[in-house]
Structure formats: structure tokens, C-alpha cells
Design a protein around this motif. Structure first.
Motif, short mmCIF file in Angstrom:
data_model
loop_
_atom_site.label_atom_id
_atom_site.label_comp_id
_atom_site.label_asym_id
_atom_site.label_seq_id
_atom_site.Cartn_x
_atom_site.Cartn_y
_atom_site.Cartn_z
N SER A 80 15.60 -24.01 4.61
CA SER A 80 16.95 -24.33 5.06
C SER A 80 17.47 -25.59 4.39
N LEU A 81 16.64 -26.64 4.36
CA LEU A 81 17.04 -27.90 3.73
C LEU A 81 17.33 -27.70 2.25
N GLY B 201 22.31 -22.91 5.21
CA GLY B 201 21.42 -23.56 6.17
C GLY B 201 20.80 -22.57 7.14
#
Length: 499
Positions: free
Chosen positions: A361-362, A383
Motif C-alpha cells: 500500500s505504501l 493505497g
């Protein structure tokens, strides 16, 4: 362009250094004006002139006429070359433009260049290869020139590519008499085509940022906008005994040429400043055909011993192939283990699985933010891993298809498949695939429910458990490796490089 063919007073003529542009165009009457408008916007290096060659390649539309009109409109020194019965498509068109300046080594009559042609050839200091549906950003050409002239051993400099986002389809009135024509042009699109375009933009941004982090050297000088040093191209012609720099031996002719340049000790770089806007593939079908061509061409170059050319980036390309295979293995293994675990009532959640999800996600949030002209919705979907996962699965399907075809020696014409898809001659089987997948999943669910008592019995659980444990252990190690790779990529994105 009159002085291109004016042969009077040759001995007393001083010819300024120049950049020539090669634009192969097959039935590009709708896009050629925009491409030439971008060239009309360019600033030129001091005392350097610009000549444009549009190669109307086997055209059945008004590409040549539209090019001449646009050349006059934007005050370009433009010459239209036409090909007939060209069997080598883009490669043949580019080589036709090359031969118009440097002569045809296969000419049976061994025609010598005139004194004027020799002088013109000597004046060419840069050759810009462009696609007819690409557009250079203002000042891109002078940035490419500065990069090419920064060292004698630089053979080519590529612009940074950014996919053009389609305008919102809702901006066109349904009563507009040109509604269908505007939609068909690709200039406008709905939410899906705009979303799909961003995924390709983000993919390109990730690739460009990785190249810049590792010094800016590239294993492919893309055909959309690359400025070549003529001596480097001539070097390839001479060393490989060719009649033109571009070869039809591969579906990725630009990558083959780049590897040949590197083998001849020419540097191949991306420009940190020059930008070129290119069209994205607006549908699943056209995207699959394009990526199939790219991937199959890359695999062919990596594995075909008959193509005697290598690149210093070979290890990087093989690592990319291995990483894609691992992405596929992790997902297939996870789905398989999860299905068996739930069906036999042996699934146990561990919070440690949050780590790779959080890293992914990051990473995708950072990539989405670093993608030029991103939208808030793109960052949100990145995200949530919705967009990246769907896009990745499409690429995993293409990866699998390419390697299966390679192992079965089932060679296909990538250029023909892509062109037929873009021209609407073939259609996607996406709906059939989704339908078949849905039926398969529903069948598995039904069978698991129907035989639930048997599947959750002690005897079945005991028999399955060792295999499940082994599978989860393997998956854990693969996931740890993938997590470390994501950490490294996040680390490389900490700089100020722009995609």
C-alpha cells in the motif's frame, strides 16, 4: 524544404548543422497534426535547423495530405516520403527515411550520393525517431540535444514518456453531431478508460524512476521519442552489415537497436528533463496485445541464441522476469492454500500478513503521487491496492501467455496482432473469461458446501495438514523476499527524481 533538393551552387553553399525527425505514419491522419504541432513548439539549439520526414507507410487515408497541411501551418521544413508494399512496417518506414539521406547499400546500380546529398548528410547531427501519435512537450528537443551532446560516446537519449489522460466523456454533448467520431478518436473516454490510462502512467513512472535511480542508462530507447547520434546508427549499420539501423528480427526493434548500440560501446540514456506525451492503450484488449508484443519480444531477445546481441542490463531483465514469476507464484499459491484451508476448516489468521499488505500500500501510494498529473482518486485506489492488484493480474496473465507460447514454440506476429486490435479487427475475450472464472469459483464453492462434512472430517484434516504446512512455509519465505524487494523499491523512491 526546397533546399533539400536544390543542387545549384553546391561548392559555395554552407549548410548549418541540423536535427532530422523520422516519423513513420501508417494511416495516422487523425494524429499526425498533433505530433507536428509539438515539433512546431520546440526551441532549437543555436544555429541548428530542424527538418521533418514523415513516412506515409502503406497509407490508405489522407496521412500525407494532412502532414503537408500541418507542416505549412506550423512553418516546418517538412518532406513526406511514401512507401508502397513495405512488408516490414515501422522498421521498413524508418529505414526508408534513413536511405533517403545515407543512400541504399542494396541498390543494384550502386548510385552515388550527389555533392549536395553528401553535404546534407554531413550536416545531420541528430536523428529524432518519433511515433505519429506522440507529442513532445515544449523544450523537450533542446533537452534531448543537450543530453546527446554532453559526451561523445552517447549514442541515443530518450524522452520521459507520460500517457495522455483522455478528457471526460461527459464534456461532449450527446447532441453533438460529431459525438461518435470524437469518442472513436480516443481523445475522450469514460471512467474505465481514464482509470486504465492512469495505471499505465503509473507503470511507466515506476520504470522511469528505477532507471533514473540507477544512473539513467536504459535497455530500450523507445521509438516514441529518442534522439540518436547519426554516427552511432551508422556504426550499427556497418558492424552488422545492414541496409538500415532498424531490423525486423524482433517485435521490439527499438530494444534490439539499443542492445546493438550498447554492444558497440555507445551509451543509451534517458533525459531527466525532456518529456513526451504518448497515447495509452484505452482498452483491455489493445493493452494485452501491446504488452504481449513487448514481453514476447523481450523474452525472444533474452533466449534466442541466433540473435547475437546482449545488453549490460541482461541481469536486470532476467530479475524482472523472475520477480514477475514470483508475483504469480505467490498469488496462485495463496489462493490455493486459502481455498483448501477454508474448505477443510484449518485456516488461522496471523497479523504478520499485514506487513506485506502495508508495504504494498505504501509503495503504490508513493508511486501514484510521483506519477505526473495524478488525481486524488488514483492515490486512494493505489493505497487500497485495488488498482495495482487488478493491473498486476492483467500483466501476470500476459506473462503466462508469453512464456507458454515460448515453450510451445508458437510464434505469433506481435505487430499484426496489436494493429488488428487497435483497428477493431479483433475483439477481447474478457467477458467470456470473467464468466468462465465466475462459474469455476461458484462450482468450487458449491462442491465445498455440499461435501463440507467430509472435507472437515478428522481423517481428511490429518491427511491434508502436512501439505498445508509445507505450502504456508514456502509462501512465507516467498512473501518475505517480496517484502524485502518492496522495501528496497521504497528506498529508491526517496529521492527527488521525477517520472
Amino acid at each position: 524544404m526546397e533546399d533539400m533538393i536544390n543542387v545549384s551552387g553546391v561548392k559555395k553553399t554552407y549548410m548549418k548543422p541540423r536535427i532530422v525527425v523520422f516519423i513513420p505514419a501508417h494511416n495516422e491522419e487523425k494524429s499526425i497534426r498533433d505530433c507536428l504541432a509539438g515539433l512546431g513548439d520546440q526551441s532549437l539549439p543555436k544555429d541548428v535547423e530542424l527538418d521533418v520526414f514523415v513516412i506515409a507507410d502503406n497509407c490508405t487515408d489522407r496521412t500525407a495530405e494532412k502532414a503537408e497541411e500541418a507542416g505549412a501551418e506550423f512553418n516546418l521544413r517538412l518532406l513526406v516520403l511514401t512507401t508502397q508494399n513495405n512488408k516490414q512496417r515501422k522498421v521498413g518506414a524508418l529505414n526508408a527515411a534513413w536511405k533517403s539521406i545515407y543512400g541504399d547499400t542494396l541498390d543494384l546500380y550502386n548510385k552515388q550520393l550527389t555533392p549536395y546529398q553528401e553535404m546534407y548528410k554531413q550536416s545531420v547531427k541528430g536523428i529524432l525517431g518519433m511515433d505519429a501519435d506522440s507529442r513532445l512537450a515544449p523544450n523537450a528537443l533542446i533537452h534531448l540535444w543537450d543530453g546527446l551532446m554532453s559526451a561523445r560516446n552517447i549514442g541515443g537519449v530518450m524522452a520521459k514518456y507520460t500517457m495522455r489522460m483522455p478528457k471526460k466523456k461527459g464534456l461532449i454533448s450527446k447532441n453533438d453531431p460529431h459525438y461518435e467520431e470524437k469518442i472513436a478518436s480516443g481523445e475522450y473516454g469514460g471512467p474505465i478508460s481514464r482509470w486504465w490510462t492512469h495505471q499505465q502512467k503509473q507503470d511507466m513512472a515506476s520504470w522511469l524512476l528505477d532507471l533514473q535511480y540507477h544512473g539513467g542508462s536504459t535497455y530500450v530507447l523507445g521509438g516514441q521519442a529518442t534522439l540518436f547520434r547519426p554516427e552511432a546508427l551508422q556504426d550499427i549499420v556497418d558492424k552488422n552489415k545492414l541496409d538500415g539501423p532498424w531490423q525486423n528480427d524482433s517485435d521490439v526493434e527499438d530494444m534490439l537497436l539499443t542492445w546493438q548500440l550498447q554492444k558497440a560501446n555507445w551509451k543509451t540514456l534517458i533525459s531527466p528533463k525532456a518529456r513526451c506525451f504518448v497515447d495509452a492503450m484505452r482498452t483491455y484488449h489493445t493493452y494485452r496485445q501491446q504488452r504481449n508484443k513487448w514481453r514476447s519480444g523481450t523474452v525472444e531477445l533474452l533466449t534466442n541464441s541466433d540473435i547475437d546481441v546482449k545488453t549490460k542490463h541482461k541481469g536486470k531483465l532476467w530479475r524482472s522476469q523472475i520477480k514477475t514469476f514470483m508475483d504469480l507464484a505467490v498469488r496462485v499459491l495463496f489462493v490455493l492454500l486459502l481455498t483448501i484451508s477454508i474448505a477443510t476448516d484449518q485456516f488461522y489468521w496471523s497479523w504478520i500478513w499485514i506487513i506485506p499488505i502495508a508495504l504494498a500500500s505504501l509503495l503504490n501510494i508513493i508511486l501514484a503521487i510521483k506519477t505526473p498529473m495524478h488525481r486524488p482518486i488514483d492515490v486512494i485506489l493505489a493505497g487500497l491496492l485495488i488498482s495495482p492488484e487488478i493491473y498486476l493480474w492483467v500483466n501476470l496473465i500476459t506473462f503466462s501467455q508469453v512464456w507458454l507460447e515460448k515453450l510451445s514454440a508458437n510464434k505469433k506476429d506481435g505487430w499484426a496482432n496489436q494493429y488488428e486490435a487497435e483497428s477493431g479487427k479483433t475483439r477481447s475475450k474478457l467477458i467470456e473469461g470473467i464468466l468462465a472464472g465466475t462459474i469455476f469459483i461458484m462450482t468450487i464453492i458449491f462442491l465445498c458446501y455440499k461435501y463440507r462434512e467430509y472435507l472437515t472430517s478428522t481423517s481428511v484434516q490429518t491427511a491434508i495438514q502436512p501439505y498445508l504446512l509445507t505450502g504456508w512455509v514456502i509462501l512465507t519465505y516467498l512473501t518475505i523476499f517480496a517484502s524485502l524487494a518492496m522495501l528496497y523499491q521504497i528506498w529508491t523512491l526517496r529521492g527527488r527524481s521525477k517520472a
